[in-house]
Every structure is written in structure tokens, then in C-alpha cells.
Design an enzyme around this catalytic site. Structure first.
Site, PDB file in Angstrom:
ATOM      1  N   ARG A 102      18.775 -44.814 -31.894  1.00 58.02           N
ATOM      2  CA  ARG A 102      18.524 -43.603 -31.108  1.00 58.02           C
ATOM      3  C   ARG A 102      17.032 -43.554 -30.805  1.00 58.02           C
ATOM      4  O   ARG A 102      16.250 -44.240 -31.465  1.00 58.02           O
ATOM      5  CB  ARG A 102      18.946 -42.353 -31.873  1.00 58.02           C
ATOM      6  CG  ARG A 102      18.200 -42.196 -33.184  1.00 58.02           C
ATOM      7  CD  ARG A 102      18.646 -40.958 -33.942  1.00 58.02           C
ATOM      8  NE  ARG A 102      18.180 -41.033 -35.326  1.00 58.02           N
ATOM      9  CZ  ARG A 102      18.600 -40.278 -36.307  1.00 58.02           C
ATOM     10  NH1 ARG A 102      19.522 -39.384 -36.090  1.00 58.02           N
ATOM     11  NH2 ARG A 102      18.128 -40.398 -37.513  1.00 58.02           N
ATOM     12  N   CYS A 159      -2.391 -14.406 -16.586  1.00 59.17           N
ATOM     13  CA  CYS A 159      -3.380 -14.498 -17.654  1.00 59.17           C
ATOM     14  C   CYS A 159      -2.900 -13.897 -18.960  1.00 59.17           C
ATOM     15  O   CYS A 159      -3.683 -13.635 -19.850  1.00 59.17           O
ATOM     16  CB  CYS A 159      -4.690 -13.852 -17.223  1.00 59.17           C
ATOM     17  SG  CYS A 159      -4.514 -12.104 -16.826  1.00 59.17           S
ATOM     18  N   ARG A 169      31.665 -40.595 -39.829  1.00 60.82           N
ATOM     19  CA  ARG A 169      30.306 -40.117 -39.528  1.00 60.82           C
ATOM     20  C   ARG A 169      30.363 -39.066 -38.436  1.00 60.82           C
ATOM     21  O   ARG A 169      31.007 -39.261 -37.422  1.00 60.82           O
ATOM     22  CB  ARG A 169      29.442 -41.291 -39.036  1.00 60.82           C
ATOM     23  CG  ARG A 169      29.710 -42.592 -39.749  1.00 60.82           C
ATOM     24  CD  ARG A 169      29.051 -43.780 -39.078  1.00 60.82           C
ATOM     25  NE  ARG A 169      27.591 -43.724 -39.103  1.00 60.82           N
ATOM     26  CZ  ARG A 169      26.818 -44.623 -38.510  1.00 60.82           C
ATOM     27  NH1 ARG A 169      27.361 -45.633 -37.816  1.00 60.82           N
ATOM     28  NH2 ARG A 169      25.510 -44.528 -38.576  1.00 60.82           N
ATOM     29  N   MET A 221      28.269 -32.502 -41.304  1.00 61.17           N
ATOM     30  CA  MET A 221      28.797 -33.165 -42.483  1.00 61.17           C
ATOM     31  C   MET A 221      28.085 -34.488 -42.749  1.00 61.17           C
ATOM     32  O   MET A 221      27.811 -35.255 -41.843  1.00 61.17           O
ATOM     33  CB  MET A 221      30.288 -33.424 -42.319  1.00 61.17           C
ATOM     34  CG  MET A 221      30.928 -33.849 -43.615  1.00 61.17           C
ATOM     35  SD  MET A 221      32.534 -34.622 -43.381  1.00 61.17           S
ATOM     36  CE  MET A 221      32.040 -36.283 -42.943  1.00 61.17           C
ATOM     37  N   SER A 281      -3.926 -11.115 -10.604  1.00 63.85           N
ATOM     38  CA  SER A 281      -3.642 -11.890 -11.804  1.00 63.85           C
ATOM     39  C   SER A 281      -2.599 -11.108 -12.590  1.00 63.85           C
ATOM     40  O   SER A 281      -2.826  -9.943 -12.926  1.00 63.85           O
ATOM     41  CB  SER A 281      -4.917 -12.090 -12.617  1.00 63.85           C
ATOM     42  OG  SER A 281      -4.609 -12.796 -13.800  1.00 63.85           O
ATOM     43  N   HIS A 329      13.712 -36.659 -45.834  1.00 63.97           N
ATOM     44  CA  HIS A 329      14.025 -35.446 -45.075  1.00 63.97           C
ATOM     45  C   HIS A 329      12.760 -34.654 -44.756  1.00 63.97           C
ATOM     46  O   HIS A 329      12.507 -34.282 -43.610  1.00 63.97           O
ATOM     47  CB  HIS A 329      14.999 -34.588 -45.885  1.00 63.97           C
ATOM     48  CG  HIS A 329      15.367 -33.299 -45.210  1.00 63.97           C
ATOM     49  ND1 HIS A 329      14.694 -32.121 -45.466  1.00 63.97           N
ATOM     50  CD2 HIS A 329      16.297 -33.011 -44.281  1.00 63.97           C
ATOM     51  CE1 HIS A 329      15.218 -31.161 -44.721  1.00 63.97           C
ATOM     52  NE2 HIS A 329      16.198 -31.675 -43.997  1.00 63.97           N
ATOM     53  N   TYR A 346      -2.517 -20.513 -10.248  1.00 66.10           N
ATOM     54  CA  TYR A 346      -3.064 -20.997 -11.521  1.00 66.10           C
ATOM     55  C   TYR A 346      -2.455 -20.239 -12.691  1.00 66.10           C
ATOM     56  O   TYR A 346      -1.901 -19.155 -12.518  1.00 66.10           O
ATOM     57  CB  TYR A 346      -4.596 -20.870 -11.550  1.00 66.10           C
ATOM     58  CG  TYR A 346      -5.106 -19.452 -11.594  1.00 66.10           C
ATOM     59  CD1 TYR A 346      -5.274 -18.790 -12.812  1.00 66.10           C
ATOM     60  CD2 TYR A 346      -5.422 -18.761 -10.430  1.00 66.10           C
ATOM     61  CE1 TYR A 346      -5.740 -17.477 -12.855  1.00 66.10           C
ATOM     62  CE2 TYR A 346      -5.886 -17.462 -10.464  1.00 66.10           C
ATOM     63  CZ  TYR A 346      -6.039 -16.818 -11.684  1.00 66.10           C
ATOM     64  OH  TYR A 346      -6.476 -15.531 -11.737  1.00 66.10           O
TER      65      TYR A 346
HETATM   66  P1  ADP Z   1      23.107 -39.735 -40.457  1.00 70.94           P
HETATM   67  O1  ADP Z   1      23.455 -39.136 -39.156  1.00 70.94           O
HETATM   68  O2  ADP Z   1      22.805 -38.742 -41.504  1.00 70.94           O
HETATM   69  O3  ADP Z   1      22.068 -40.795 -40.328  1.00 70.94           O
HETATM   70  P2  ADP Z   1      25.064 -41.828 -40.595  1.00 70.94           P
HETATM   71  O4  ADP Z   1      26.405 -41.592 -40.065  1.00 70.94           O
HETATM   72  O5  ADP Z   1      24.147 -42.622 -39.760  1.00 70.94           O
HETATM   73  O6  ADP Z   1      24.436 -40.439 -40.992  1.00 70.94           O
HETATM   74  O7  ADP Z   1      25.257 -42.541 -41.978  1.00 70.94           O
HETATM   75  C1  ADP Z   1      24.272 -42.640 -42.904  1.00 70.94           C
HETATM   76  C2  ADP Z   1      24.194 -44.032 -43.459  1.00 70.94           C
HETATM   77  O8  ADP Z   1      25.468 -44.459 -43.913  1.00 70.94           O
HETATM   78  C3  ADP Z   1      23.810 -45.065 -42.444  1.00 70.94           C
HETATM   79  O9  ADP Z   1      22.451 -45.196 -42.330  1.00 70.94           O
HETATM   80  C4  ADP Z   1      24.371 -46.319 -43.033  1.00 70.94           C
HETATM   81  O10 ADP Z   1      23.434 -46.848 -43.924  1.00 70.94           O
HETATM   82  C5  ADP Z   1      25.570 -45.842 -43.770  1.00 70.94           C
HETATM   83  N1  ADP Z   1      26.777 -46.194 -43.027  1.00 70.94           N
HETATM   84  C6  ADP Z   1      27.417 -45.467 -42.098  1.00 70.94           C
HETATM   85  N2  ADP Z   1      28.486 -46.125 -41.617  1.00 70.94           N
HETATM   86  C7  ADP Z   1      28.510 -47.310 -42.247  1.00 70.94           C
HETATM   87  C8  ADP Z   1      29.364 -48.456 -42.193  1.00 70.94           C
HETATM   88  N3  ADP Z   1      30.400 -48.492 -41.361  1.00 70.94           N
HETATM   89  N4  ADP Z   1      29.081 -49.486 -42.989  1.00 70.94           N
HETATM   90  C9  ADP Z   1      28.026 -49.445 -43.824  1.00 70.94           C
HETATM   91  N5  ADP Z   1      27.189 -48.416 -43.934  1.00 70.94           N
HETATM   92  C10 ADP Z   1      27.424 -47.352 -43.158  1.00 70.94           C
HETATM   93 MG    MG Z   2      22.124 -42.357 -39.385  1.00 68.85          MG
END
Ligand code: ADP
Ligand code: MG
Ligand code: MG
Length: 889
Positions: free
Chosen positions: A352, A844, A96, A107, A777, A468, A864
Site C-alpha cells: 500500500r 483574514c 484479514r 478486526m 476582507s 503502533h 487572496y
Molecule cells: P493489518 O491490516 O493489521 O496489517 P494483515 O491482514 O495485513 O493485518 O495481517 C497482519 C499480518 O498477518 C501480515 O503482516 C502477515 O504477516 C500476516 N499474514 C496475513 N495473512 C497471511 C498469510 N496468508 N500467510 C502468512 N501470513 C499472513
Molecule cells: Mg498488514
């Protein structure tokens, strides 16, 4: 040796939430969740420093990285009791990406990595479910081929579709293990045909392929564009997270989902989210199946009969609710979560701070302050002033008749009308040609960002509240209706249709992102009002604010709206704007065109009562708050008559020959009106104009003071002064008029005379000019124009290219050029104040409503800012935040 890899899992980790710069947002939060003892599949993060190394060393890796990755991988194996590449008990991982801030263009995640022809039977054996194992393998081949090997996923989808058609199967879940094996054979053949070599079987090769792809994606066109649009430095880099897989696709007791700890659209304090049973990864947001609600309350509210998570898996649900509460309290903010349930066991995959609408941001900030989770001051800092714009946008008039074409999800609030377009390129072209469009798509992807930027609103036929389109539109503050499933797009024919009705490309529709409705045609809109939370946050902001916020207004309607938004006076009343309509314009033209003082005075006499009436009303609305009135500053060309009809009309009023008048208009036309006979230059040549306006102002002030009982202190502003003598001349007329009106009315008149500082010379000679001015101003529109020597009216043809090429970062007419124009403002302020302590200073230009420019004004110590009425709340909040930041700095 440099540490390039940080492990997490099993209740501890080498990282933490505050290491976001090194580990990226996702990695830092995975580490933090591990530290909190939450169930997180173990894994490790390769730091953003490796990305920077990779970029600057010909796409190679630092020494020691390979060893650290290997060690981290065996630690993950130790925790899970598996081994990467093992043919008995294989460890599978996800790869990820994760930058400091979440970023489209990076990616996509690769899941199930480590599977190959030898490990897939082992997975089947271990899970006791061959179907699950081959389903995972086919997902892996497709994902890896798409995001790492660069093969189009459509080709894979076609193979699957063909297989389903041949065997009369409707759903993916109808395919057996054997069926998946046949599909997989087709996939592998496709890869080999396309690339001339087989799909990589070596797990280590797979892993390093995916890691490299993440780093390469940092430089992808999409990512680069996104960084440019959002001011993200290129050298931040992305991290890579490698994490043990957990499986939401292991049958009916498994699931995957996404959730927000509060409603990201309304801010309501209620867990909110979607999930799918027997699914993996992004199935939930991909819109392939319709997701189910997490809570019973949400299911009932949505009128859905698909089981909620609360009912389907009560134990996992209860644990999840506990974790949500814990994370929200820990981060002291609304969280956006991703989770997977594997055979009844809950795993957390991400947390997050959640993106939210402005409405939700306000409510959440105020609620959290009330709950004692944050302080009111923190609440003030939590809301992005620019995002308030969303709440200050029109909504559909409830009384308007709605011709409903269809309904989707209320994905991002607010309403917008425009022409139908079906592609992002079309949207951008139309926008450049000055047309308003609604972008209509089956679904959107990161390639649509430019089209979404260009459109007034977005309508999609597929996808849920977390699709999205929905997420991005909320971030941009654009109205969005998603998942309007009954509508059909025929892109080739250029039509949008629904049972029995068909609209063509270019026809107008209105979308209501608050209700989810799609309406035919343009619909009446209502101006917004401030909610209870809005007003409370503004009160907290006002308590922190040092600078006053005034408005630019000349009409009673604008002045009233601005007061409603909390304006503390008028900072700029452009009197020429009062002259544009009806009989007035004729009188103004008469004045401009007459070639004698006598003629001008006759025309001015007609204008006097109208002006007096205008000013009286403005003073009454402002009830004793300061009102700055700028004397006439017409770029002449905007007022000269152009058509034969206009010339004839003025000629008749003046009783002169039309031909003569045309001649006079020709004489007055200028080569460069922006630098021509305007501003105080006009007042110096024709002091009778200043006299008429001063009389109207003073008489209006006397009248308003009498009617409201609140004393009025008008501030009269002389425009475009470059030389102190100009101000002296005009000021003498104003002072004389004050005396005259005071005697006539038998009352004392308080007033101030000041100047607009909008020429570089005025900034440099500010010390001298302050001798005749009680206030300055800064007119930063003209000051930007004259400092850069760029005509505002002609800048569009090249400023865009300048920004693309990086010659300038931002349009200096939108956000003040702090280095150049800003330096002049600083000089003007310093020299002015040195000469006259207590000199009142304001701004202004358009910049008065731009948060970055407001922060600059705070740093210069202006008294201001003044901005258009609808930006007043934005300015109040931005001024409070700047004051707080200045205090803490
Ligand atoms: P994004 O940043 O696009 O959200 P993520 O890295 O969070 O991408 O991955 C997208 C999805 O892939 C996650 O929401 C999760 O459902 C799945 N995923 C990622 N890593 C794992 C993992 N180790 N096991 C199971 N599902 C995963
Ligand atoms: Mg995610
Ligand atoms: Mg994604």
C-alpha cells in the site's frame, strides 16, 4: 447473480488496484500484485457490498454468498494442491479485514485458520516439523479466541507464562512440540470453561465465525470513533480477505517482515524495514522480540550485530529488492510492504502507499519528480498541506543543555514538552483542563487513540519504528519516541524511572522525536526553517497558485517570519494588538476613559509617534508589498483597567481622581462587549482615533518609501461596518488626512480604503458598501460569530457536545461553515463585484490557514487569503492544490 467474491493468485485475479471501493485497499492491492505476476499466496476477497448487506439485513448474508465462497475456496485448494479441512493435506487460511482506507479498530487478522485436532497432525506430517505445527495451532487458538470469541488474550498468555515458569523455559522457541501440546490443552480448557462449549473444531464454522467477526468489527466502538474522527462514511463497509497461509515460522530458513521502499521518517531513498527469523504475522510489530534490519546499510547505521536479511537470506533479499522497485514504479509512490519467507521462498502479503512524516512526504515528492516518476504538478498534489504543520513546529535548541533521562527510537520527528501522564484518559482530562502532557506508555494500542490525540507527544518503552505508537504518531504529526527500553513505568506508584532516577506523574519532560532522546524538564526550542525540498515544492506550488497568500501580523518579528515563509504582504494588521504593552496600554486607557475630545486627543498624541514607528517598520519589512491595516477594533473590556493598581496608574497619568475614573470605567463596561461599542462604531463616535491612526499610517508610508525606495500603498481597513454611512463617515476623515499629510510632506500618497466584511448585513448590502470601498476582507471569525449568533468566547462549553452528537460536523471557527457563513461570503463577493468590478477580495479570519476553507475561497474567486505566519506555507500549498483541482474539474 451479483458477484460477491473475487479470487486472486497464480499470476492473475478477478480484481485490480482500481477496485478499492469494492475490494477494500488490501484486497485490491493483493489482486494487483497477483496481476503483476508477483508471488502472492492465492485467496479471495468478499466485497464491501456484503458488509453493507450484513449491516442492513439483520446481520445476515445475501443468497449465493456461501456458494461463491465455497467455489473460491476450492480454487485456492486447486492452486495450492490442498483442501480446506482435509486431514491429509489441509489448506490453512488467514482471514484479514480490509476497508478502503486502512483503519484501526477493525478486526485483527486471524492466521492458521482450518487447524483442529485432526488437521494439526497432518500439518506436522506435511511440514516434517511437529513443533511448527503445534506452534501454529496454539497461535490460532489464542488469536481466534481473542478476536472472534472475545476472550482476553492475557488469560492465554498467563497459561503460557505459567508453563514456562514451571518448566524453567525462557523463550517461546524453547518449547517443543510436546510442550506446545500441553499448552494447547490448557488453552482449550480455558475456552470451554469460559464459554461453556469447546473450541470450534469444524473448519467451516471457524471460517464463517471469522468472516462474521470482521463485519461486526465495522460497527465496533473503536472503528466508529475512528470513522468519526477521520470523516469516513459508515456505508463504505469493509471487505474480508481469505488467503492461503504461508509460514514464516517453519524454522531458520523462514521469516516474516515489513518494509518501506523509502525511509518513511526522512524520505531518504533507501529500502527500510525490519524482519524476524522463524516468526509469524505481527511478531515483528508486537515488540515481543527485537526485529533485525533488512539491509546491511541499515544494520551498520544502527550499530546492530543481529544479521540483516541481506546477509541471512541473500537470494530472498535480492528478489525482494526487485519486487520493491517494481511496485514503487508501478504505483508511482512509496510502498509499505509485508512479506513472509517460507523455507527460503518469498511471498508478498501486502502493499500500500506508505504513511510518512511531512518531512518524508516532501522529500519523496520532490525526489520522485526529479527521478521523472511523477511530474512537479503531481508532486504538489502529493503533499498534505495540513501535514506541513509538522515541519513548522519547534525543535530543541541545539545550544540547550540536555538532561537526558533515556533514549529510544526517533519514531516521529519534532519535539514537545509536557507533564507525564500514564494513561490516555488522564491525557484527555489534562488536555481538557488546558494542560500539556506527554503520554508515557509501555506500548500503545488502538484504544489509546484519544490519548494520543490529546498529548503533545508520545513516549513508549517498547516497540520499534513500525510499532503502533510510531505509525500512528507519524500520521498525526506528533513527536514520538518509541522503545525507550531502559525506562520503567510503575503505574501504581505513578513514577517513571531509570537506574537511580525517578520522576513523578505530573513532572515535566521533553521528548525529541528527531533524536529519540527523553529529557528531564522543559527545554528551549527553536523555530523551524524551510529545507531545500520545502522551498522547491513551494516554488512548484506557487507556479500553480491563483490566489495570493498574505499574513496576519502586527509585530516586526511576525512580519519577518511571514516573509521568510513566503507571505506576499500583510492581509491584517490588528492595531489594537500594538497597544497592549507597557506605557502604551496606559495611553490607550487614558484615551478610552477621558470624557472629552480634548482629553482623547491628548492621549492620542502620545500614541501617534509610537504608531508611526510601528507602521514605518512594517512597511519597510514588506518592501512595497501590500499592507492592510485595520483601524482600532478593541473589545472595550479588554482595555479597561480592572485592578485598583491599574486604575491608580491611569488616574495619575490623567491627573484625575481614582474614584471618578472607577466610575467612568463602570459606565463604559458593557453587557455584551462583542456586540457593543467597538469597530467602526468607536471610530464614528470618536473620529479623532481614525484621524490619529490615518496620520500615523500615511506618515509611516512616506518615511518607508523614502528609506526603502519602494513605493508604499497602504490599505486602510475599517472594521465592523454594517451600514454604508458608517464607512462614509470614517472614510471622509481618512481622505482628509491623506490630503493633509500629502501637503505637509510634499509628496503624493497612494492609498486604498476598504472594509472588513464581518456582519451578515454587510454581506447583504455589499453592493452599496462597495460604493465606498476599494477592497473587502472577509473577517470570518466575527462573521461566523454573528451568523451563528454564537459567541466565540463561550462556544467551548457546547460546541464539543454538538460535534459528538453530529449537530455540526466541524468547529465552524476552525473550518469555514460553507453552507451558511459561506453563502454570505458568496453573496458579499458577488454583490460587491457587481457594483465595483475589480473590487479586491480577501479573507483574514483563522480560516485563511485552513486547507478546506482555502479551497472554498478558491471556489468563490477571492484574490487572496491571509493567515498567521506559520501557516503561510500551508496556505500556499493548499491554494495551489485548490487551483489545480478547480482547473481539472
Ligand atoms: P493489518 O491490516 O493489521 O496489517 P494483515 O491482514 O495485513 O493485518 O495481517 C497482519 C499480518 O498477518 C501480515 O503482516 C502477515 O504477516 C500476516 N499474514 C496475513 N495473512 C497471511 C498469510 N496468508 N500467510 C502468512 N501470513 C499472513
Ligand atoms: Mg498488514
Ligand atoms: Mg494489525
Amino acid at each position: 447473480m451479483t458477484k460477491w467474491v473475487y479470487g486472486f493468485g497464480d499470476g492473475r485475479s478477478e480484481g485490480a488496484a482500481d477496485m478499492r471501493n469494492l475490494l477494500g485497499g488490501k484486497g485490491a492491492n493483493l489482486a494487483e500484485m497477483s496481476n503483476l505476476g508477483l508471488p502472492v499466496p492465492p485467496g479471495f476477497t468478499i466485497t464491501t457490498e456484503v458488509c453493507t448487506w450484513f449491516e442492513t439485513h439483520g446481520q445476515s448474508y445475501p443468497d449465493g454468498l456461501a456458494g461463491q465462497v465455497e467455489a473460491a475456496l476450492s480454487e485456492v485448494g486447486r492452486i495450492t494442491g490442498r483442501r480446506f479441512g482435509d486431514t491429509v493435506n489441509p489448506l490453512l487460511v488467514s482471514v484479514r479485514s480490509g476497508a478502503r482506507v486502512s483503519m484501526p479498530g477493525m478486526m485483527d487478522t486471524v492466521l492458521n485458520l482450518g487447524l483442529n485436532d485432526a488437521t494439526v497432525p497432518a500439518l506436522a506430517e506435511a511440514a516434517g516439523d511437529p513443533r511448527f505445527a503445534y506452534d501454529s495451532y496454539r497461535r490460532f487458538i489464542q488469536m481466534y479466541s481473542d478476536v472472534v470469541l472475545g476472550l482476553d488474550h492475557h488469560a492465554f498468555e498467563e497459561i503460557l507464562e505459567d508453563y514456562k515458569n514451571e518448566h524453567d523455559l525462557a523463550l517461546d522457541t524453547d518449547l517443543t512440540a510436546e510442550a506446545w501440546q500441553e499448552v494447547i490443552a490448557g488453552y482449550k480448557k480455558l475456552v470451554e470453561d469460559e464459554l461453556g462449549k469447546p473450541f470450534p473444531q469444524d473448519p467451516a464454522e471457524q471460517l464463517w465465525g471469522a468472516i462474521g467477526a470482521v463485519f461486526l468489527s465495522w460497527e465496533s466502538a473503536r472503528a466508529v470513533t475512528y470513522r468519526r474522527l477521520h470523516d469516513i462514511p459508515n456505508d463504505w463497509g469493509t471487505a474480508v480477505n481469505v488467503q492461503a497461509m504461508v509460514f514464516g515460522n517453519m524454522g531458520q530458513s523462514s521469516a516474516t517482515g515489513v518494509a518501506f521502499t523509502r525511509n518513511p521518517s526522512t524520505g531518504e531513498k533507501a529500502l527500510y524495514g525490519e524482519f524476524l527469523i522463524n516468526a509469524q504475522g505481527e511478531d515483528v510489530v508486537a515488540g515481543i522480540r527485537t526485529p533485525q534490519d533488512i539491509t546491511e546499510a541499515a544494520r551498520i547505521a544502527a550499530g546492530s550485530d543481529a544479521l540483516s536479511l541481506e546477509k541471512a537470506m541473500p537470494e530472498a533479499f535480492a528478489e525482494f529488492v526487485g519486487i520493491c522497485d517494481k511496485l514503487e514504479a508501478h504505483y508511482r509512490d512509496m510502498q509499505d510492504l509485508e512479506f513472509t519467507i517460507e523455507r527460503g521462498r518469498l511471498w508478498m502479503l501486502q502493499t500500500r502507499s506508505g504513511k510518512r512524516t511531512a518531512k518524508a512526504a516532501l522529500k519523496i515528492a520532490v525526489d520522485m519528480a526529479d527521478e521523472g516518476l511523477i511530474t512537479p504538478t503531481e508532486a504538489v498534489m502529493r503533499v498534505d498541506p495540513a501535514a506541513l504543520d509538522q515541519l513548522l513546529h519547534p525543535m530543541i535548541d541545539p545550544k540547550a543543555t540536555r538532561d537526558i533521562l533515556g533514549t529510544g527510537l526517533p519514531a516521529s520527528p519534532g519535539a514537545a514538552s509536557g507533564e507525564i501522564v500514564f494513561s490516555s484518559d488522564e491525557a484527555e482530562e489534562a488536555k481538557n483542563a488546558g494542560r500539556k502532557v506527554i503520554l508515557v506508555r509501555v506500548e500503545t494500542s488502538p484504544e489509546d487513540i484519544h490519548g494520543m490525540h490529546a498529548a503533545e507527544g508520545i513516549l513508549t518503552l517498547r516497540g520499534g519504528m513500525t510499532s503502533h505508537a510510531a505509525v500512528v504518531a507519524r500520521g498525526m504529526g506528533k513527536p514520538c519516541v518509541s522503545g525507550a527500553g531502559a525506562l520503567r513505568i510503575d503505574a501504581r506508584a505513578g513514577t517513571l524511572s531509570v537506574a537511580g532516577r525517578k520522576l513523578q506523574r505530573g513532572e515535566r519532560i521533553t521528548i525529541d522525536g528527531t533524536s529519540g532522546q527523553v529529557l528531564v524538564g522543559e527545554v528551549d526550542m527553536l523555530q523551524p526553517e524551510m529545507s531545500g525540498e520545502f522551498a522547491r515544492l513551494m516554488e512548484w506550488a506557487d507556479a500553480e497558485r491563483r490566489m495570493k497568500v498574505r499574513t496576519n501580523a502586527e509585530t516586526p518579528a511576525d512580519a519577518r517570519a511571514a516573509r521568510g515563509f513566503g507571505a506576499e504582504g500583510i492581509g491584517l494588521c490588528r492595531t489594537e494588538h500594538m497597544f497592549f504593552d507597557g506605557e502604551r496600554i496606559v495611553a490607550v486607557r487614558e484615551m478610552i476613559l477621558s470624557d472629552s475630545e480634548e482629553g482623547r486627543r491628548a492621549a492620542l498624541a502620545k500614541l501617534l509617534p509610537m504608531q508611526r514607528g510601528d507602521f514605518t517598520e512594517l512597511f519597510e519589512i514588506m518592501q512595497g508589498l501590500p499592507v492592510t491595516i485595520r483601524l482600532l477594533d478593541p473589545p472595550l473590556h479588554e482595555f479597561l483597567p480592572h485592578t485598583d493598581e491599574e486604575i491608580a496608574e491611569v488616574a495619575a497619568v490623567m491627573g484625575v481622581d481614582a474614584e471618578l475614573l472607577r466610575q467612568r470605567a463602570l459606565e463604559l463596561s458593557e453587557f455584551n462587549p462583542m456586540l457593543g461599542h467597538r469597530g467602526c462604531r468607536l471610530l464614528v463616535s470618536y473620529p479623532e482615533i481614525a484621524e490619529m491612526q490615518a496620520r500615523a499610517i500615511f506618515e509611516g508610508a512616506v518615511a518607508a518609501a523614502a528609506s526603502t525606495g519602494a513605493p508604499v500603498t497602504p490599505e486602510i481597513m475599517v472594521p465592523l461596518v454594517g451600514v454604508k454611512a458608517e464607512l462614509d463617515l470614517v472614510r471622509a476623515r481618512i481622505d482628509a488626512m491623506a490630503k493633509a499629510v500629502s501637503q505637509e510632506a510634499g509628496v503624493a500618497i497612494e492609498y486604498q480604503v476598504g472594509t472588513m466584511i464581518e456582519l451578515p448585513r454587510a454581506c447583504l448590502r455589499a453592493g452599496e458598501i462597495a460604493g465606498a470601498a476599494e477592497f473587502f476582507s472577509f473577517g470570518t471569525n466575527d462573521l461566523t460569530q454573528t451568523t451563528f449568533g454564537i459567541s466565540r468566547d463561550d462556544a467551548a462549553s457546547f460546541l464539543g457536545a454538538y460535534q459528538r452528537l453530529g449537530v455540526i460536523e466541524r468547529d465552524p471557527f476552525v473550518s469555514i461553515d460553507q453552507d451558511g457563513v459561506g453563502e454570505l461570503v458568496r453573496i458579499g463577493a458577488e454583490r460587491g463585484r457587481a457594483a465595483r468590478p475589480g473590487l479586491k477580495l480577501g479573507i483574514c479570519g483563522e480560516h485563511g490557514g485552513d486547507p478546506a476553507s482555502i479551497a472554498f475561497c478558491e471556489s468563490v474567486g477571492l484574490d487572496y487569503v491571509s493567515c498567521s505566519p506559520f501557516r503561510v506555507p500551508i496556505a500556499r500549498l493548499a491554494a495551489a492544490q485548490s487551483a489545480l483541482k478547480a482547473k481539472s474539474a
